[in-house]
Design a protein around this motif. Structure first.
Motif, short mmCIF file in Angstrom:
data_model
loop_
_atom_site.label_atom_id
_atom_site.label_comp_id
_atom_site.label_asym_id
_atom_site.label_seq_id
_atom_site.Cartn_x
_atom_site.Cartn_y
_atom_site.Cartn_z
N GLY A 1 -14.94 0.84 -3.32
CA GLY A 1 -14.17 1.88 -3.99
C GLY A 1 -14.95 3.18 -4.12
O GLY A 1 -14.39 4.20 -4.48
N ARG A 2 -16.21 3.10 -3.91
CA ARG A 2 -17.03 4.31 -3.96
C ARG A 2 -16.76 5.15 -2.72
O ARG A 2 -16.29 4.66 -1.71
CB ARG A 2 -18.52 3.95 -3.99
N SER A 3 -17.07 6.43 -2.81
CA SER A 3 -16.94 7.28 -1.63
C SER A 3 -18.15 8.21 -1.54
O SER A 3 -18.76 8.57 -2.55
CB SER A 3 -15.65 8.10 -1.69
N LEU A 4 -18.49 8.55 -0.32
CA LEU A 4 -19.60 9.46 -0.04
C LEU A 4 -19.04 10.67 0.67
O LEU A 4 -18.21 10.55 1.57
CB LEU A 4 -20.63 8.80 0.89
N LYS A 5 -19.48 11.83 0.24
CA LYS A 5 -19.06 13.06 0.91
C LYS A 5 -20.32 13.72 1.46
O LYS A 5 -21.21 14.10 0.70
CB LYS A 5 -18.34 13.98 -0.07
N LEU A 6 -20.38 13.84 2.79
CA LEU A 6 -21.56 14.39 3.45
C LEU A 6 -21.20 15.73 4.08
O LEU A 6 -20.26 15.82 4.87
CB LEU A 6 -22.08 13.43 4.52
N SER B 1 -29.31 5.95 11.12
CA SER B 1 -29.97 4.75 10.56
C SER B 1 -30.12 4.89 9.05
O SER B 1 -29.97 3.91 8.31
CB SER B 1 -31.33 4.52 11.22
N TRP B 2 -30.36 6.10 8.56
CA TRP B 2 -30.44 6.32 7.12
C TRP B 2 -29.08 6.05 6.48
O TRP B 2 -28.98 5.41 5.45
CB TRP B 2 -30.88 7.76 6.83
N LEU B 3 -28.02 6.55 7.10
CA LEU B 3 -26.67 6.35 6.57
C LEU B 3 -26.31 4.86 6.55
O LEU B 3 -25.73 4.36 5.58
CB LEU B 3 -25.65 7.14 7.39
N GLN B 4 -26.66 4.15 7.61
CA GLN B 4 -26.37 2.71 7.67
C GLN B 4 -27.09 1.98 6.53
O GLN B 4 -26.50 1.14 5.85
CB GLN B 4 -26.81 2.14 9.01
N THR B 5 -28.33 2.31 6.28
CA THR B 5 -29.09 1.68 5.19
C THR B 5 -28.45 2.00 3.84
O THR B 5 -28.31 1.13 2.98
CB THR B 5 -30.55 2.16 5.22
#
Length: 110
Positions: free
Chosen positions: A84-89, A96-100
């Motif tokens: 339910g969380r969301s990330l706005k980039l 690889s950083w995003l995957q982690t």
């Protein structure tokens, strides 16, 4: 031989060498001239061409103008996670950083 004639002769030799495509040694042997003398005149003519250019350059620093880097606008990316969380980039990120980060955020708490 007058000075002007001598300069004209050696200019002709230098131009002949440059047009010949031969090595200095082979050209000099064929023309019957000393290698060192041809080198001397080549350097002398090269220096006479470069000297006016060097004197035209002012001493000190020359002004340099740097253009601002062109940045292409990046549209923000929104990622909705299963939790339910969301990330706005808003900027490019290392995959690889995003995957982690996603793996950490998707771990169950507790």
């Amino acid at each position: 031989m007058k000075k002007e004639e001598k300069v004209a002769y050696w200019r002709q030799q230098v131009e002949g060498f440059q047009a010949s495509g031969q090595s200095v040694k082979n050209y000099c042997a064929q023309a019957g001239i000393a290698v060192a003398t041809l080198h001397y005149w080549r350097k002398r003519f090269a220096d006479s061409i470069q000297t006016p250019l060097l004197s035209a350059v002012p001493e000190g620093f020359l002004p340099v103008t740097l253009a601002a880097p062109v940045r292409t606008p990046v549209s923000p990316v929104e990622i909705h996670l299963l939790s339910g969380r969301s990330l706005k980039l808003a900027a490019p990120v290392d995959t690889s950083w995003l995957q982690t980060l996603v793996q950490i955020l998707e771990r169950p708490c507790g």
